[in-house]
Design a protein around this motif. Structure first.
Motif, PDB file in Angstrom:
ATOM      1  N   CYS A  49     -13.474  44.954  35.388  1.00 27.47           N
ATOM      2  CA  CYS A  49     -12.731  44.511  36.568  1.00 27.47           C
ATOM      3  C   CYS A  49     -11.484  43.738  36.155  1.00 27.47           C
ATOM      4  O   CYS A  49     -10.406  43.897  36.747  1.00 27.47           O
ATOM      5  N   GLY A  50     -11.623  42.890  35.137  1.00 23.26           N
ATOM      6  CA  GLY A  50     -10.474  42.124  34.654  1.00 23.26           C
ATOM      7  C   GLY A  50      -9.395  43.019  34.086  1.00 23.26           C
ATOM      8  O   GLY A  50      -8.202  42.805  34.328  1.00 23.26           O
ATOM      9  N   PHE A  51      -9.813  44.025  33.333  1.00 20.50           N
ATOM     10  CA  PHE A  51      -8.823  44.942  32.754  1.00 20.50           C
ATOM     11  C   PHE A  51      -8.111  45.722  33.848  1.00 20.50           C
ATOM     12  O   PHE A  51      -6.892  45.920  33.793  1.00 20.50           O
ATOM     13  N   ARG A  52      -8.879  46.168  34.856  1.00 19.15           N
ATOM     14  CA  ARG A  52      -8.274  46.927  35.953  1.00 19.15           C
ATOM     15  C   ARG A  52      -7.264  46.074  36.709  1.00 19.15           C
ATOM     16  O   ARG A  52      -6.180  46.536  37.075  1.00 19.15           O
ATOM     17  N   TRP A  53      -7.610  44.816  36.943  1.00 15.60           N
ATOM     18  CA  TRP A  53      -6.710  43.911  37.657  1.00 15.60           C
ATOM     19  C   TRP A  53      -5.435  43.680  36.850  1.00 15.60           C
ATOM     20  O   TRP A  53      -4.329  43.793  37.404  1.00 15.60           O
ATOM     21  N   ASP A 101     -14.343  21.061  33.245  1.00 14.30           N
ATOM     22  CA  ASP A 101     -15.780  20.804  33.289  1.00 14.30           C
ATOM     23  C   ASP A 101     -16.517  21.903  34.043  1.00 14.30           C
ATOM     24  O   ASP A 101     -17.705  22.106  33.857  1.00 14.30           O
ATOM     25  N   ASP A 102     -15.774  22.586  34.951  1.00 12.85           N
ATOM     26  CA  ASP A 102     -16.423  23.613  35.752  1.00 12.85           C
ATOM     27  C   ASP A 102     -16.626  24.909  34.953  1.00 12.85           C
ATOM     28  O   ASP A 102     -17.303  25.816  35.418  1.00 12.85           O
ATOM     29  N   LEU A 103     -15.985  24.978  33.776  1.00 14.24           N
ATOM     30  CA  LEU A 103     -16.099  26.195  32.979  1.00 14.24           C
ATOM     31  C   LEU A 103     -17.458  26.222  32.281  1.00 14.24           C
ATOM     32  O   LEU A 103     -17.758  25.373  31.455  1.00 14.24           O
ATOM     33  N   SER A 104     -18.239  27.213  32.609  1.00 13.11           N
ATOM     34  CA  SER A 104     -19.539  27.362  31.950  1.00 13.11           C
ATOM     35  C   SER A 104     -19.386  28.258  30.735  1.00 13.11           C
ATOM     36  O   SER A 104     -18.392  28.960  30.577  1.00 13.11           O
ATOM     37  N   LEU A 105     -20.375  28.215  29.872  1.00 10.80           N
ATOM     38  CA  LEU A 105     -20.360  29.072  28.678  1.00 10.80           C
ATOM     39  C   LEU A 105     -20.324  30.539  29.074  1.00 10.80           C
ATOM     40  O   LEU A 105     -19.639  31.351  28.441  1.00 10.80           O
ATOM     41  N   LYS A 106     -20.994  30.871  30.160  1.00  7.25           N
ATOM     42  CA  LYS A 106     -21.027  32.259  30.626  1.00  7.25           C
ATOM     43  C   LYS A 106     -19.635  32.729  31.023  1.00  7.25           C
ATOM     44  O   LYS A 106     -19.228  33.852  30.726  1.00  7.25           O
ATOM     45  N   LYS A 107     -18.870  31.845  31.714  1.00  4.91           N
ATOM     46  CA  LYS A 107     -17.525  32.210  32.144  1.00  4.91           C
ATOM     47  C   LYS A 107     -16.590  32.377  30.951  1.00  4.91           C
ATOM     48  O   LYS A 107     -15.742  33.262  30.934  1.00  4.91           O
ATOM     49  N   VAL A 108     -16.756  31.493  29.954  1.00  3.48           N
ATOM     50  CA  VAL A 108     -15.937  31.607  28.745  1.00  3.48           C
ATOM     51  C   VAL A 108     -16.226  32.922  28.039  1.00  3.48           C
ATOM     52  O   VAL A 108     -15.311  33.641  27.606  1.00  3.48           O
ATOM     53  N   ILE A 109     -17.523  33.258  27.935  1.00  6.64           N
ATOM     54  CA  ILE A 109     -17.906  34.515  27.286  1.00  6.64           C
ATOM     55  C   ILE A 109     -17.337  35.703  28.063  1.00  6.64           C
ATOM     56  O   ILE A 109     -16.821  36.664  27.480  1.00  6.64           O
ATOM     57  N   LEU A 112     -13.678  36.051  27.361  1.00 13.76           N
ATOM     58  CA  LEU A 112     -13.464  36.643  26.043  1.00 13.76           C
ATOM     59  C   LEU A 112     -13.786  38.137  26.055  1.00 13.76           C
ATOM     60  O   LEU A 112     -13.128  38.929  25.379  1.00 13.76           O
ATOM     61  N   GLN A 113     -14.803  38.508  26.852  1.00  5.31           N
ATOM     62  CA  GLN A 113     -15.141  39.928  26.969  1.00  5.31           C
ATOM     63  C   GLN A 113     -14.008  40.703  27.636  1.00  5.31           C
ATOM     64  O   GLN A 113     -13.726  41.843  27.276  1.00  5.31           O
ATOM     65  N   ILE A 115     -10.822  39.934  27.474  1.00  2.59           N
ATOM     66  CA  ILE A 115      -9.767  40.085  26.458  1.00  2.59           C
ATOM     67  C   ILE A 115     -10.151  41.168  25.459  1.00  2.59           C
ATOM     68  O   ILE A 115      -9.339  42.024  25.088  1.00  2.59           O
ATOM     69  N   ASP A 116     -11.412  41.128  25.010  1.00  3.16           N
ATOM     70  CA  ASP A 116     -11.874  42.104  24.026  1.00  3.16           C
ATOM     71  C   ASP A 116     -11.840  43.515  24.592  1.00  3.16           C
ATOM     72  O   ASP A 116     -11.423  44.461  23.918  1.00  3.16           O
ATOM     73  N   SER A 117     -12.270  43.651  25.868  1.00  4.69           N
ATOM     74  CA  SER A 117     -12.251  44.966  26.507  1.00  4.69           C
ATOM     75  C   SER A 117     -10.832  45.483  26.647  1.00  4.69           C
ATOM     76  O   SER A 117     -10.554  46.656  26.403  1.00  4.69           O
ATOM     77  N   SER A 118      -9.925  44.574  27.028  1.00  5.46           N
ATOM     78  CA  SER A 118      -8.519  44.969  27.161  1.00  5.46           C
ATOM     79  C   SER A 118      -7.966  45.433  25.823  1.00  5.46           C
ATOM     80  O   SER A 118      -7.254  46.435  25.741  1.00  5.46           O
ATOM     81  N   GLN A 119      -8.309  44.694  24.761  1.00 10.83           N
ATOM     82  CA  GLN A 119      -7.823  45.058  23.429  1.00 10.83           C
ATOM     83  C   GLN A 119      -8.397  46.399  22.984  1.00 10.83           C
ATOM     84  O   GLN A 119      -7.694  47.240  22.419  1.00 10.83           O
ATOM     85  N   ASN A 120      -9.707  46.592  23.276  1.00  8.80           N
ATOM     86  CA  ASN A 120     -10.343  47.853  22.884  1.00  8.80           C
ATOM     87  C   ASN A 120      -9.713  49.033  23.610  1.00  8.80           C
ATOM     88  O   ASN A 120      -9.441  50.084  23.010  1.00  8.80           O
ATOM     89  N   GLU A 121      -9.472  48.865  24.917  1.00  7.97           N
ATOM     90  CA  GLU A 121      -8.865  49.953  25.677  1.00  7.97           C
ATOM     91  C   GLU A 121      -7.435  50.190  25.226  1.00  7.97           C
ATOM     92  O   GLU A 121      -6.962  51.327  25.197  1.00  7.97           O
TER      93      GLU A 121
END
Length: 204
Positions: A49-53, A101-109, A112-113, A115-121
């Motif tokens: 979804c992030g890459f599409r946006w 403080d509102d950033l959870s580890l899940k959101k950070v991951i 990063l996913q 960014i990684d997906s965008s780079q892979n594509e």
């Protein structure tokens, strides 16, 4: 476990993605939260979804993004008007985006996913582009050879046509020579008077 979709995006899905992201911008949420929500609703990954946006949909909603940011600012200003002076000073240190403080580890991951997906594509597109360039070069080389063969065939065709015309001319000359020879034979026929005074045919 639901299957993650990887098929092409439809116009309705692009519209849903835009609506959710713009709503999050207006309400002061994060784009990551929007990607996760859309991912759940469409059975796609937040990274997809992030890459599409970022690669396509965002370009179609530039004015909508600006409007959503203005509405977020107006909403923020309206809330701040009810605060005390001390609260105003505290809010001066806050940005329009959520606190760290509102950033959870899940959101950070997830981020990063994305960014990684965008780079892979992007890497896949680079590889595909190179393959297409090689394919184009191969086809251009093949087309050049076909052009050369075509020119050679045209040259041969012209030669055959010239030879055919020459043959026709030779045959026409031969025909005329035969006619002339027949006429000459006929012209050699003569007549003479016999002893009785009659004409008789004499051939040489």
């Amino acid at each position: 476990m639901s299957t993650t979709r990887q098929d092409a995006w439809t116009n309705d899905e692009d519209l849903l993605l835009a609506e959710v992201v713009l709503r999050n911008i207006r309400e002061g949420g994060t784009q990551l939260a929007a990607f996760e929500e859309v991912g759940r609703r469409l059975s796609r990954t937040a990274a997809a979804c992030g890459f599409r946006w970022n690669s396509y949909v965002r370009k179609q909603y530039k004015s909508g993004i600006e409007l959503a940011k203005k509405q977020r600012k107006q909403l923020k200003n309206g809330q701040e008007s009810t605060l005390t002076t001390v609260e105003h000073k505290e809010n001066d240190f806050q940005s329009s985006e959520p606190l760290v403080d509102d950033l959870s580890l899940k959101k950070v991951i997830t981020y990063l996913q994305v960014i990684d997906s965008s780079q892979n594509e992007y890497d896949e597109l680079v590889v595909e582009n190179k393959q297409l360039k090689k394919r184009v070069a191969h086809l251009e080389n093949k087309m050049d050879k076909v052009d050369e063969e075509n020119q050679s065939l045209l040259t041969n065709l012209r030669q055959v046509e010239d030879d055919y015309k020459a043959l026709i001319e030779i045959m026409e000359r031969a025909r005329k020579m035969v006619v002339l020879q027949e006429e000459e034979k006929q012209s050699k026929v003569k007549f003479q008077m016999d002893r009785n005074g009659n004409l008789e045919r004499v051939e040489k």
